[in-house]
Design a protein around this motif. Sequence first.
Motif, PDB file in Angstrom:
ATOM      1  N   TRP A  88      28.616  38.733  18.893  1.00  0.00           N
ATOM      2  CA  TRP A  88      29.468  37.551  18.932  1.00  0.00           C
ATOM      3  C   TRP A  88      29.138  36.624  17.770  1.00  0.00           C
ATOM      4  O   TRP A  88      27.985  36.555  17.344  1.00  0.00           O
ATOM      5  CB  TRP A  88      29.276  36.794  20.251  1.00  0.00           C
ATOM      6  N   GLN A  89      30.133  35.900  17.309  1.00  0.00           N
ATOM      7  CA  GLN A  89      29.937  34.879  16.277  1.00  0.00           C
ATOM      8  C   GLN A  89      30.284  33.511  16.866  1.00  0.00           C
ATOM      9  O   GLN A  89      31.123  33.413  17.772  1.00  0.00           O
ATOM     10  CB  GLN A  89      30.830  35.171  15.063  1.00  0.00           C
ATOM     11  N   ASP A  90      29.663  32.472  16.327  1.00  0.00           N
ATOM     12  CA  ASP A  90      29.880  31.122  16.868  1.00  0.00           C
ATOM     13  C   ASP A  90      31.322  30.631  16.707  1.00  0.00           C
ATOM     14  O   ASP A  90      31.739  29.703  17.396  1.00  0.00           O
ATOM     15  CB  ASP A  90      28.951  30.108  16.174  1.00  0.00           C
ATOM     16  N   ASP A  91      32.067  31.233  15.773  1.00  0.00           N
ATOM     17  CA  ASP A  91      33.405  30.708  15.498  1.00  0.00           C
ATOM     18  C   ASP A  91      34.498  31.337  16.367  1.00  0.00           C
ATOM     19  O   ASP A  91      35.682  31.134  16.113  1.00  0.00           O
ATOM     20  CB  ASP A  91      33.759  30.854  14.021  1.00  0.00           C
ATOM     21  N   VAL A  92      34.116  32.072  17.382  1.00  0.00           N
ATOM     22  CA  VAL A  92      35.108  32.639  18.304  1.00  0.00           C
ATOM     23  C   VAL A  92      35.792  31.500  19.068  1.00  0.00           C
ATOM     24  O   VAL A  92      35.124  30.592  19.569  1.00  0.00           O
ATOM     25  CB  VAL A  92      34.419  33.609  19.289  1.00  0.00           C
ATOM     26  N   GLU A  93      37.113  31.567  19.138  1.00  0.00           N
ATOM     27  CA  GLU A  93      37.873  30.502  19.798  1.00  0.00           C
ATOM     28  C   GLU A  93      37.696  30.562  21.323  1.00  0.00           C
ATOM     29  O   GLU A  93      37.540  31.658  21.880  1.00  0.00           O
ATOM     30  CB  GLU A  93      39.364  30.614  19.463  1.00  0.00           C
ATOM     31  N   PRO A  94      37.739  29.406  21.994  1.00  0.00           N
ATOM     32  CA  PRO A  94      37.570  29.394  23.453  1.00  0.00           C
ATOM     33  C   PRO A  94      38.563  30.301  24.184  1.00  0.00           C
ATOM     34  O   PRO A  94      38.217  30.886  25.215  1.00  0.00           O
ATOM     35  CB  PRO A  94      37.812  27.925  23.827  1.00  0.00           C
ATOM     36  N   GLU A  95      39.759  30.440  23.640  1.00  0.00           N
ATOM     37  CA  GLU A  95      40.781  31.244  24.321  1.00  0.00           C
ATOM     38  C   GLU A  95      40.337  32.700  24.498  1.00  0.00           C
ATOM     39  O   GLU A  95      40.749  33.369  25.446  1.00  0.00           O
ATOM     40  CB  GLU A  95      42.103  31.206  23.531  1.00  0.00           C
ATOM     41  N   VAL A  96      39.497  33.191  23.595  1.00  0.00           N
ATOM     42  CA  VAL A  96      39.029  34.583  23.677  1.00  0.00           C
ATOM     43  C   VAL A  96      38.236  34.806  24.967  1.00  0.00           C
ATOM     44  O   VAL A  96      38.264  35.892  25.548  1.00  0.00           O
ATOM     45  CB  VAL A  96      38.163  34.922  22.441  1.00  0.00           C
ATOM     46  N   LEU A  99      34.422  19.287  19.052  1.00  0.00           N
ATOM     47  CA  LEU A  99      33.327  18.362  19.361  1.00  0.00           C
ATOM     48  C   LEU A  99      32.086  19.138  19.790  1.00  0.00           C
ATOM     49  O   LEU A  99      30.962  18.818  19.373  1.00  0.00           O
ATOM     50  CB  LEU A  99      33.741  17.387  20.468  1.00  0.00           C
ATOM     51  N   TYR A 100      32.294  20.160  20.602  1.00  0.00           N
ATOM     52  CA  TYR A 100      31.150  20.969  21.042  1.00  0.00           C
ATOM     53  C   TYR A 100      30.422  21.563  19.832  1.00  0.00           C
ATOM     54  O   TYR A 100      29.191  21.529  19.750  1.00  0.00           O
ATOM     55  CB  TYR A 100      31.642  22.072  21.984  1.00  0.00           C
ATOM     56  N   GLY A 101      31.194  22.107  18.900  1.00  0.00           N
ATOM     57  CA  GLY A 101      30.590  22.682  17.704  1.00  0.00           C
ATOM     58  C   GLY A 101      29.842  21.646  16.878  1.00  0.00           C
ATOM     59  O   GLY A 101      28.872  21.972  16.195  1.00  0.00           O
ATOM     60  N   HIS A 102      30.274  20.407  16.950  1.00  0.00           N
ATOM     61  CA  HIS A 102      29.621  19.315  16.220  1.00  0.00           C
ATOM     62  C   HIS A 102      28.307  18.894  16.888  1.00  0.00           C
ATOM     63  O   HIS A 102      27.273  18.773  16.237  1.00  0.00           O
ATOM     64  CB  HIS A 102      30.598  18.122  16.153  1.00  0.00           C
ATOM     65  N   ILE A 103      28.376  18.702  18.212  1.00  0.00           N
ATOM     66  CA  ILE A 103      27.192  18.143  18.881  1.00  0.00           C
ATOM     67  C   ILE A 103      26.105  19.185  19.122  1.00  0.00           C
ATOM     68  O   ILE A 103      24.922  18.832  19.173  1.00  0.00           O
ATOM     69  CB  ILE A 103      27.556  17.472  20.234  1.00  0.00           C
ATOM     70  N   GLY A 148      24.961  32.611  24.015  1.00  0.00           N
ATOM     71  CA  GLY A 148      24.625  31.385  24.728  1.00  0.00           C
ATOM     72  C   GLY A 148      25.471  30.208  24.265  1.00  0.00           C
ATOM     73  O   GLY A 148      25.946  29.417  25.075  1.00  0.00           O
ATOM     74  N   PHE A 149      25.670  30.122  22.946  1.00  0.00           N
ATOM     75  CA  PHE A 149      26.508  29.052  22.386  1.00  0.00           C
ATOM     76  C   PHE A 149      27.910  29.112  22.994  1.00  0.00           C
ATOM     77  O   PHE A 149      28.459  28.095  23.438  1.00  0.00           O
ATOM     78  CB  PHE A 149      26.575  29.220  20.864  1.00  0.00           C
ATOM     79  N   LEU A 150      28.481  30.306  23.036  1.00  0.00           N
ATOM     80  CA  LEU A 150      29.852  30.446  23.544  1.00  0.00           C
ATOM     81  C   LEU A 150      29.902  30.248  25.055  1.00  0.00           C
ATOM     82  O   LEU A 150      30.826  29.619  25.583  1.00  0.00           O
ATOM     83  CB  LEU A 150      30.407  31.833  23.187  1.00  0.00           C
ATOM     84  N   GLY A 151      28.906  30.774  25.764  1.00  0.00           N
ATOM     85  CA  GLY A 151      28.903  30.636  27.230  1.00  0.00           C
ATOM     86  C   GLY A 151      28.741  29.195  27.658  1.00  0.00           C
ATOM     87  O   GLY A 151      29.428  28.717  28.566  1.00  0.00           O
ATOM     88  N   ARG A 159      29.593  26.674  25.935  1.00  0.00           N
ATOM     89  CA  ARG A 159      30.826  25.957  25.584  1.00  0.00           C
ATOM     90  C   ARG A 159      31.810  25.987  26.745  1.00  0.00           C
ATOM     91  O   ARG A 159      32.484  24.992  27.023  1.00  0.00           O
ATOM     92  CB  ARG A 159      31.471  26.573  24.334  1.00  0.00           C
ATOM     93  N   GLU A 160      31.871  27.129  27.424  1.00  0.00           N
ATOM     94  CA  GLU A 160      32.758  27.214  28.595  1.00  0.00           C
ATOM     95  C   GLU A 160      32.312  26.220  29.669  1.00  0.00           C
ATOM     96  O   GLU A 160      33.145  25.597  30.331  1.00  0.00           O
ATOM     97  CB  GLU A 160      32.763  28.639  29.139  1.00  0.00           C
ATOM     98  N   SER A 161      30.983  26.093  29.854  1.00  0.00           N
ATOM     99  CA  SER A 161      30.488  25.112  30.828  1.00  0.00           C
ATOM    100  C   SER A 161      30.869  23.705  30.398  1.00  0.00           C
ATOM    101  O   SER A 161      31.351  22.895  31.195  1.00  0.00           O
ATOM    102  CB  SER A 161      28.963  25.211  30.951  1.00  0.00           C
ATOM    103  N   PHE A 162      30.659  23.411  29.129  1.00  0.00           N
ATOM    104  CA  PHE A 162      30.989  22.085  28.585  1.00  0.00           C
ATOM    105  C   PHE A 162      32.467  21.763  28.809  1.00  0.00           C
ATOM    106  O   PHE A 162      32.833  20.657  29.229  1.00  0.00           O
ATOM    107  CB  PHE A 162      30.644  22.065  27.094  1.00  0.00           C
ATOM    108  N   LEU A 163      33.326  22.737  28.549  1.00  0.00           N
ATOM    109  CA  LEU A 163      34.765  22.497  28.667  1.00  0.00           C
ATOM    110  C   LEU A 163      35.190  22.289  30.120  1.00  0.00           C
ATOM    111  O   LEU A 163      36.237  21.703  30.377  1.00  0.00           O
ATOM    112  CB  LEU A 163      35.549  23.669  28.057  1.00  0.00           C
ATOM    113  N   SER A 164      34.364  22.776  31.039  1.00  0.00           N
ATOM    114  CA  SER A 164      34.732  22.612  32.449  1.00  0.00           C
ATOM    115  C   SER A 164      34.120  21.357  33.066  1.00  0.00           C
ATOM    116  O   SER A 164      34.553  20.903  34.115  1.00  0.00           O
ATOM    117  CB  SER A 164      34.302  23.835  33.264  1.00  0.00           C
ATOM    118  N   ILE A 165      33.099  20.781  32.418  1.00  0.00           N
ATOM    119  CA  ILE A 165      32.409  19.617  32.985  1.00  0.00           C
ATOM    120  C   ILE A 165      33.239  18.353  32.842  1.00  0.00           C
ATOM    121  O   ILE A 165      33.279  17.510  33.729  1.00  0.00           O
ATOM    122  CB  ILE A 165      31.031  19.434  32.310  1.00  0.00           C
ATOM    123  N   THR A 166      33.894  18.210  31.703  1.00  0.00           N
ATOM    124  CA  THR A 166      34.568  16.946  31.439  1.00  0.00           C
ATOM    125  C   THR A 166      35.911  17.189  30.759  1.00  0.00           C
ATOM    126  O   THR A 166      36.277  18.328  30.465  1.00  0.00           O
ATOM    127  CB  THR A 166      33.657  16.039  30.571  1.00  0.00           C
TER     128      THR A 166
END
Lengths: 289, 83
Positions: free
Chosen positions: B59-67, A164-168, A185-188, A190-197
């Motif tokens: 980094w690439q956008d497709d890295v899984e959260p577990e990483v 969902l994060y990748g979609h929105i 930034g996208f990945l970082g 995402r970690e915030s998003f996953l912890s918010i809700t």
Amino acid sequence: MPNYEALHRLELNYLDTPRIPTRDGVELYYESRGEGTAITLLNNFFISAPSWRVFTEELARNYRVVSYDMCNHGASSHHDEEPTWEEHAADVIGLLDALEIESTYLVGTSVSTALARDVALRYPSRVRGLVLAGPVLGPRGMRRHRQIQRAWLRTLEDHGMAGLYGHIYPEVISMEMNEALGSAGFLGLRESFLSITTAEDLRNGLTLALQGDTSPELLAHIQAPTLVILGDDDNLLSPTGGKELAALFPNGRCEIMPKAGHVPFFDDPEYFQELIHKFIQEAESAAHA
Amino acid sequence: MPDTAEARQRIRSLLVELLGNDQFVSRVSDTESLRTAGLSSHALVGLLVAMEDAFGFEWQDDVEPEVLRSIDSLAGYVVALRN
């Protein structure tokens, strides 16, 4: 000028404060900062009460800024069924009553702009003005927003929270911010998003977002001063649409934030707060004229 | 070319540089969730950017959260990239 400095300082930690009881068994987490005329912040389903702090620091110097988590979301009490919009609106009033706030400015973002509308319609004496940031309300209806929210819900069900994060992300984040933050930034975030809700809270919220009245005609009944704040890179509503939407309110106007996306305070919280400050000053002057 | 232990140590050093002290690093285990341990969004993004420079990759956008979960998973990702 966007610099994303506030976004990098995003705070998600909850304070150890007592919850506010509103309806039967419902207890809301809230934060109140500053003093003066009240501004009440309404979460969309992707942010939490603490995450408002870095985007409203300047407002808290001049106003009483209240944020809270909706019932069944974040750190507020969770119940078997998601509240209706009417119950969420009643919770806003319960929160104001408990905090002894007679009337307030409401700031909605994305789906919570519909909640701001509902509170203004049901409890007009409690609303001094509306700020609708990246509204889901449209000048002709809410069909596009409903379709997008339904697609988000399907992605959540089929691909989980990270999917969902990748979609929105590319839909709600401006192109400017997307490029500036890059993959780190996208990945970082995402970690915030996953912890918010949680997936359950989001599923309930997105399901609720598909309900409620979509009629633009309702807006003509809102007498409170209304400010639509729209990024000109908001994929969900064009600047022309934002101006048409504002014109439906008896006392509405629209401000466009250059290069900002669907959540314009992510892009430029300083300018966002300036717009709100100016709007409230004008509204208060008119009210006392 | 780092092995996993070397990569873990380098990541710990980057965190100390980013945070300005070793308080966080001294209490977080290799496998503990960085998010649960209290690493801020800002610090995590800073760490990811610093890792790009330190290990020479993007980094690439497709890295899984577990990483991104822990020092160990980050180190494992870097080593796997190199190999």
